[in-house]
Design an enzyme around this catalytic site. Structure first.
Site, PDB file in Angstrom:
ATOM      1  N   GLY A  49       0.805  -1.217   0.000  1.00  0.00           N
ATOM      2  CA  GLY A  49       0.000   0.000   0.000  1.00  0.00           C
ATOM      3  C   GLY A  49       0.831   1.256   0.000  1.00  0.00           C
ATOM      4  CB  CYS A  50       4.192   2.108   1.009  1.00  0.00           C
ATOM      5  SG  CYS A  50       3.685   2.172   2.718  1.00  0.00           S
ATOM      6  CB  VAL A  51       3.778   5.068  -3.907  1.00  0.00           C
ATOM      7  CG1 VAL A  51       4.551   5.345  -5.173  1.00  0.00           C
ATOM      8  CG2 VAL A  51       2.290   5.062  -4.182  1.00  0.00           C
ATOM      9  CB  SER A  52       8.109   5.237  -0.801  1.00  0.00           C
ATOM     10  OG  SER A  52       7.940   6.522  -1.322  1.00  0.00           O
ATOM     11  N   GLY A 119       0.020   5.757   2.105  1.00  0.00           N
ATOM     12  CA  GLY A 119       1.123   4.872   2.468  1.00  0.00           C
ATOM     13  C   GLY A 119       1.355   4.852   3.967  1.00  0.00           C
TER      14      GLY A 119
END
Length: 135
Positions: A49-52, A119
């Site tokens: 769920g985190c782009v990074s 995120g």
């Protein structure tokens, strides 16, 4: 940590009146965390769920939860490290009973993109899920 320590952590950062300087202090604190080894930067530790890319290692010892983290970027690493510090050493019940988002309390989410906010919400959800699994 306990409730008093959690409150103290927030109060210490609230002493920095300027929100950008406060954010800078959180990022600086995150930079002091040692990066994960290649063995720790695995999919099993990656927060979905985190782009990074964010990695979270959760441990349960002596009735308390402990958290370590790493992330690719310094901003995200600082914010996630703050969440880990806030919840570190707290009982599972204490984590689940606390609806406080310390990043909101510090005014640090206001200028973040919705993607970053989502995120960070995923990190909080992972911490709460770990606590739920140990109640």
């Amino acid at each position: 940590m306990n409730d008093a320590n959690q409150s103290s952590l927030i109060e210490d950062f609230l002493l920095i009146e300027n929100e950008q300087e406060r954010l800078g202090a959180v990022v600086d604190r995150g930079r002091r965390n040692a990066p994960f080894s290649a063995d720790e930067r695995i999919d099993a530790h990656r927060v979905q769920g985190c782009v990074s890319q964010v990695w979270l290692i959760c441990e349960y010892r002596d009735g308390r939860c402990y958290f370590r983290c790493d992330a690719e970027g310094p901003l995200v690493k600082g914010l996630v490290a703050f969440l880990c510090a806030y919840h570190d050493g707290v009982t599972p019940a204490g984590i689940l009973a606390d609806d406080t988002d310390p990043l909101v309390e510090l005014g640090l989410l206001k200028n973040l993109s919705p993607t970053r906010q989502n995120g960070l919400a995923a990190v909080r959800a992972a911490i709460r899920s770990f606590a739920q699994a140990h109640t």
